[in-house]
Design a protein around this motif. Structure first.
Motif, PDB file in Angstrom:
ATOM      1  N   ARG A 366      51.979  44.675  38.405  1.00 49.08           N
ATOM      2  CA  ARG A 366      50.839  45.091  37.594  1.00 49.08           C
ATOM      3  C   ARG A 366      49.527  44.637  38.245  1.00 49.08           C
ATOM      4  NH1 ARG A 366      54.926  43.577  33.979  1.00 49.08           N
ATOM      5  NH2 ARG A 366      54.353  41.392  34.325  1.00 49.08           N
ATOM      6  N   TRP A 367      48.426  45.250  37.815  1.00 52.27           N
ATOM      7  CA  TRP A 367      47.115  44.947  38.386  1.00 52.27           C
ATOM      8  C   TRP A 367      46.727  43.492  38.141  1.00 52.27           C
ATOM      9  CZ3 TRP A 367      44.242  46.079  42.113  1.00 52.27           C
ATOM     10  CH2 TRP A 367      42.862  45.923  42.118  1.00 52.27           C
ATOM     11  N   ASP A 368      47.049  42.964  36.988  1.00 51.39           N
ATOM     12  CA  ASP A 368      46.716  41.576  36.691  1.00 51.39           C
ATOM     13  C   ASP A 368      47.594  40.591  37.454  1.00 51.39           C
ATOM     14  OD1 ASP A 368      44.664  42.218  34.997  1.00 51.39           O
ATOM     15  OD2 ASP A 368      45.880  42.122  33.170  1.00 51.39           O
ATOM     16  N   ASP A 369      48.651  41.078  38.100  1.00 57.37           N
ATOM     17  CA  ASP A 369      49.537  40.199  38.868  1.00 57.37           C
ATOM     18  C   ASP A 369      49.033  39.948  40.285  1.00 57.37           C
ATOM     19  OD1 ASP A 369      51.280  40.082  36.733  1.00 57.37           O
ATOM     20  OD2 ASP A 369      52.588  41.687  37.488  1.00 57.37           O
ATOM     21  N   VAL A 370      47.984  40.618  40.713  1.00 59.20           N
ATOM     22  CA  VAL A 370      47.558  40.574  42.109  1.00 59.20           C
ATOM     23  C   VAL A 370      46.898  39.234  42.414  1.00 59.20           C
ATOM     24  CG1 VAL A 370      46.202  41.673  43.916  1.00 59.20           C
ATOM     25  CG2 VAL A 370      47.275  43.063  42.132  1.00 59.20           C
ATOM     26  N   THR A 371      47.639  38.333  43.011  1.00 54.66           N
ATOM     27  CA  THR A 371      47.115  37.021  43.378  1.00 54.66           C
ATOM     28  C   THR A 371      46.045  37.173  44.461  1.00 54.66           C
ATOM     29  OG1 THR A 371      49.308  36.105  42.927  1.00 54.66           O
ATOM     30  CG2 THR A 371      47.775  34.707  44.124  1.00 54.66           C
ATOM     31  N   PHE A 372      44.965  36.422  44.334  1.00 54.78           N
ATOM     32  CA  PHE A 372      43.821  36.449  45.260  1.00 54.78           C
ATOM     33  C   PHE A 372      43.075  37.790  45.214  1.00 54.78           C
ATOM     34  CE2 PHE A 372      47.019  33.757  47.621  1.00 54.78           C
ATOM     35  CZ  PHE A 372      46.448  32.531  47.315  1.00 54.78           C
ATOM     36  N   ARG A 373      43.139  38.492  44.088  1.00 54.24           N
ATOM     37  CA  ARG A 373      42.566  39.847  44.036  1.00 54.24           C
ATOM     38  C   ARG A 373      41.090  39.857  44.397  1.00 54.24           C
ATOM     39  NH1 ARG A 373      43.079  42.788  38.388  1.00 54.24           N
ATOM     40  NH2 ARG A 373      40.880  42.224  38.081  1.00 54.24           N
ATOM     41  N   GLU A 374      40.315  38.961  43.812  1.00 53.70           N
ATOM     42  CA  GLU A 374      38.869  38.943  44.064  1.00 53.70           C
ATOM     43  C   GLU A 374      38.566  38.511  45.504  1.00 53.70           C
ATOM     44  OE1 GLU A 374      39.618  38.985  39.833  1.00 53.70           O
ATOM     45  OE2 GLU A 374      40.344  37.662  41.430  1.00 53.70           O
ATOM     46  N   GLU A 375      39.283  37.524  46.003  1.00 47.45           N
ATOM     47  CA  GLU A 375      39.023  37.078  47.372  1.00 47.45           C
ATOM     48  C   GLU A 375      39.407  38.154  48.388  1.00 47.45           C
ATOM     49  OE1 GLU A 375      39.920  33.414  50.516  1.00 47.45           O
ATOM     50  OE2 GLU A 375      40.768  33.343  48.498  1.00 47.45           O
ATOM     51  N   LEU A 376      40.440  38.905  48.100  1.00 50.51           N
ATOM     52  CA  LEU A 376      40.814  39.991  49.009  1.00 50.51           C
ATOM     53  C   LEU A 376      39.684  41.016  49.098  1.00 50.51           C
ATOM     54  CD1 LEU A 376      44.575  40.544  48.065  1.00 50.51           C
ATOM     55  CD2 LEU A 376      43.684  39.712  50.246  1.00 50.51           C
ATOM     56  N   ASP A 377      39.058  41.324  47.965  1.00 48.35           N
ATOM     57  CA  ASP A 377      37.916  42.238  47.996  1.00 48.35           C
ATOM     58  C   ASP A 377      36.794  41.665  48.864  1.00 48.35           C
ATOM     59  OD1 ASP A 377      39.099  44.124  46.403  1.00 48.35           O
ATOM     60  OD2 ASP A 377      38.255  43.343  44.536  1.00 48.35           O
ATOM     61  N   GLU A 378      36.551  40.372  48.737  1.00 49.35           N
ATOM     62  CA  GLU A 378      35.507  39.732  49.545  1.00 49.35           C
ATOM     63  C   GLU A 378      35.858  39.785  51.034  1.00 49.35           C
ATOM     64  OE1 GLU A 378      33.675  35.278  50.386  1.00 49.35           O
ATOM     65  OE2 GLU A 378      34.929  35.621  48.623  1.00 49.35           O
ATOM     66  N   LEU A 379      37.124  39.607  51.354  1.00 52.59           N
ATOM     67  CA  LEU A 379      37.540  39.616  52.763  1.00 52.59           C
ATOM     68  C   LEU A 379      37.396  40.997  53.394  1.00 52.59           C
ATOM     69  CD1 LEU A 379      40.655  37.279  52.553  1.00 52.59           C
ATOM     70  CD2 LEU A 379      38.561  36.846  53.854  1.00 52.59           C
ATOM     71  N   THR A 380      37.400  42.044  52.594  1.00 56.62           N
ATOM     72  CA  THR A 380      37.165  43.381  53.169  1.00 56.62           C
ATOM     73  C   THR A 380      35.753  43.500  53.718  1.00 56.62           C
ATOM     74  OG1 THR A 380      36.483  44.313  51.028  1.00 56.62           O
ATOM     75  CG2 THR A 380      38.833  44.462  51.601  1.00 56.62           C
ATOM     76  N   ARG A 381      34.846  42.650  53.247  1.00 56.56           N
ATOM     77  CA  ARG A 381      33.477  42.658  53.758  1.00 56.56           C
ATOM     78  C   ARG A 381      33.313  41.736  54.957  1.00 56.56           C
ATOM     79  NH1 ARG A 381      32.962  43.132  48.127  1.00 56.56           N
ATOM     80  NH2 ARG A 381      32.879  40.861  47.789  1.00 56.56           N
ATOM     81  N   ARG A 382      34.132  40.714  55.056  1.00 61.08           N
ATOM     82  CA  ARG A 382      34.028  39.773  56.183  1.00 61.08           C
ATOM     83  C   ARG A 382      34.877  40.194  57.378  1.00 61.08           C
ATOM     84  NH1 ARG A 382      35.515  33.953  54.253  1.00 61.08           N
ATOM     85  NH2 ARG A 382      34.703  33.476  56.348  1.00 61.08           N
ATOM     86  N   LEU A 383      35.859  41.056  57.136  1.00 58.99           N
ATOM     87  CA  LEU A 383      36.795  41.476  58.175  1.00 58.99           C
ATOM     88  C   LEU A 383      36.809  42.995  58.270  1.00 58.99           C
ATOM     89  CD1 LEU A 383      39.771  39.185  57.079  1.00 58.99           C
ATOM     90  CD2 LEU A 383      38.380  38.838  59.128  1.00 58.99           C
ATOM     91  N   ASP A 384      37.371  43.500  59.352  1.00 56.78           N
ATOM     92  CA  ASP A 384      37.631  44.941  59.463  1.00 56.78           C
ATOM     93  C   ASP A 384      38.981  45.207  58.811  1.00 56.78           C
ATOM     94  OD1 ASP A 384      37.827  47.589  60.086  1.00 56.78           O
ATOM     95  OD2 ASP A 384      37.926  47.311  62.268  1.00 56.78           O
TER      96      ASP A 384
END
Length: 457
Positions: A366-384
């Motif tokens: 489920r969507w609420d199960d996604v561990t590190f969800r917010e940080e993963l979004d942030e990493l899309t801006r710091r990484l390719d």
């Protein structure tokens, strides 16, 4: 055994070339050495001075008995976490092999007894635990203790044996089995005059004792000299918990992304309760590491209760992951809490300013199960980083990928030139198997695909 909540135990690293120092060559070498140690007793029996005076069944039984002893002694060495063996194979492969071979050793021991009885039914008196000679009672003790050891390993959970009690009994029974087997061989003495037999039995005993010492004394002693303190305990999405640890009085354990450590929370370094967890933090900061765990068993649930300042020990790093192409892009496939070692890779790339192309396929229920969800979004801006979420139970308004990770899904989201990329896959065994097969179908060579599966430890 309890299921590790993260895939800390690594699957075998794929072959990095075919040279004499490659993992593939090392695996072939160690398999050959293992086979030689197990099968050599057959040759010893055949060349024994009095072999011609013994019946064929007796010779076969004695050879099988010596092979069983070799297997039992080697069993003590397989879980010892020696890098000489874990690098080419991976810890989880060694542990699964250890579990499988325990049943093989029991079968060999039983076959040894059965052949002796069939050859001469009068030998049934040797099974009398009261009146039989001590050498026979030692052999009987070995077989019974081995049967109990195997049964507890197979049915610990149905029998509701606590993990710590099982682990202590496993160690004690293992030592008892080997000691009784050696006592039986020495007591029978039929081949004691053969120098090769003497040397082999002595070497196996020393090997087993050294392995137990290394695992239960040397490694805990080393870990006690480099403790960590709990800095923070953080709740994560998906029922996971992150332990932020800081090195206490040392610079930290240097590790590489994708590696793991055995965590021990007990006050004594020699306590038996410890479990493997992947490093989730950047390898650039070994003095401040993070381990993210998901509550599955009693131990992982108790991690949430650790207070800041609590002292913990790490035995590591372990893990056989080495990218086949160090500068190539990455395909990363994670299932559930299998995101943990992937986060270590991503955080390390971010700290290094590494802008190589990355594709992460993160599968959850489920969507609420996604561990590190917010940080993963942030990493899309710091990484390719191209991030693909896959949900097996998506909400009604979900527009992303849904279902399971399979060939069709990966073919849609991966680039056409993916055959030149590295791949790192971590998660539940069914997902990992499906993803690995799909990646190979898409053209990735075996040596570029590294897989980690959740394992019982």
């Amino acid at each position: 055994m309890e299921t590790a909540p993260v895939s800390g135990t690594a699957a075998p690293a794929a072959a990095r070339g075919s040279g004499p120092g490659s993992p593939a060559a090392q695996r072939v070498l160690w398999v050959a050495v293992y086979a030689m140690l197990v099968l050599a007793p057959m040759a010893f029996v055949a060349v024994a001075p009095d072999a011609a005076r013994r019946s064929g069944l007796t010779n076969a039984s004695d050879g099988i008995g010596f092979s069983a002893l070799a297997v039992l002694a080697l069993q003590l060495g397989l879980p010892a976490r020696l890098r000489l063996f874990t690098r080419p194979f991976g810890v989880d492969v060694l542990l699964r092999f250890h579990r499988l071979v325990g049943g093989v050793a029991l079968a060999l021991a039983l076959l040894h007894v059965v052949l002796l009885m069939v050859d001469d039914p009068d030998r049934l008196s040797l099974l009398d635990p009261v009146d039989a000679p001590w050498r026979a009672r030692a052999g009987l003790l070995c077989v019974v203790a081995l049967a109990v050891l195997v049964a507890l390993s197979l049915w610990r959970r149905p029998l509701r044996v606590p993990y710590e009690a099982w682990r202590a009994s496993h160690l004690l029974l293992g030592v008892l089995v080997v000691a009784a087997a050696v006592g039986h061989v020495v007591g029978v003495g039929g081949y004691a005059g053969v120098g090769a037999v003497q040397a082999t039995v002595a070497a196996l005993v020393v090997l087993g004792a050294a392995a137990v010492f290394a695992l239960r004394v040397a490694r805990p002693f080393a870990a006690a000299g480099r403790p960590y303190r709990v800095d923070r305990v953080l709740d994560e999405r998906g029922g996971a918990t992150t332990l932020r640890l800081r090195a206490d009085g040392h610079a930290g354990i240097a590790f590489s992304p994708g590696q793991f450590a055995w965590l021990k929370t007990a006050a004594s370094p020699y306590a038996l309760e410890e479990h493997p967890f992947s490093f989730a933090s950047s390898a650039a900061r070994p003095g401040a590491v993070e381990l993210t765990v998901k509550a599955v068993g009693d131990f992982t649930a108790s991690v949430r209760a650790l207070a800041p300042g609590a002292r913990v020990l790490l035995d590591g790093p372990h893990g056989s992951f080495v990218p086949a192409r160090p500068t190539a892009p990455y395909v990363l496939v994670a299932g559930g809490i299998g995101i943990t070692p992937v986060m270590s890779l991503l955080r390390t790339f971010a700290d290094a300013g590494d802008r190589r192309p990355l594709v992460l396929v993160d599968a959850n229920r489920r969507w609420d199960d996604v561990t590190f969800r917010e940080e993963l979004d942030e990493l899309t801006r710091r990484l390719d980083l191209h991030l693909v979420h896959v949900l097996s139970e998506p909400p009604e308004d979900w527009t992303g990928e849904r279902g399971r990770v399979d060939l069709r899904l990966l073919a849609r989201v991966l680039p056409d030139d993916v055959a030149g990329w590295n791949a790192f896959v971590c998660g539940p065994p069914p997902m990992v198997t499906a993803a690995v097969e799909a990646l190979r179908a898409l053209g990735l060579p075996e040596e570029q695909v590294h897989a980690e599966r959740f394992a019982d430890v």
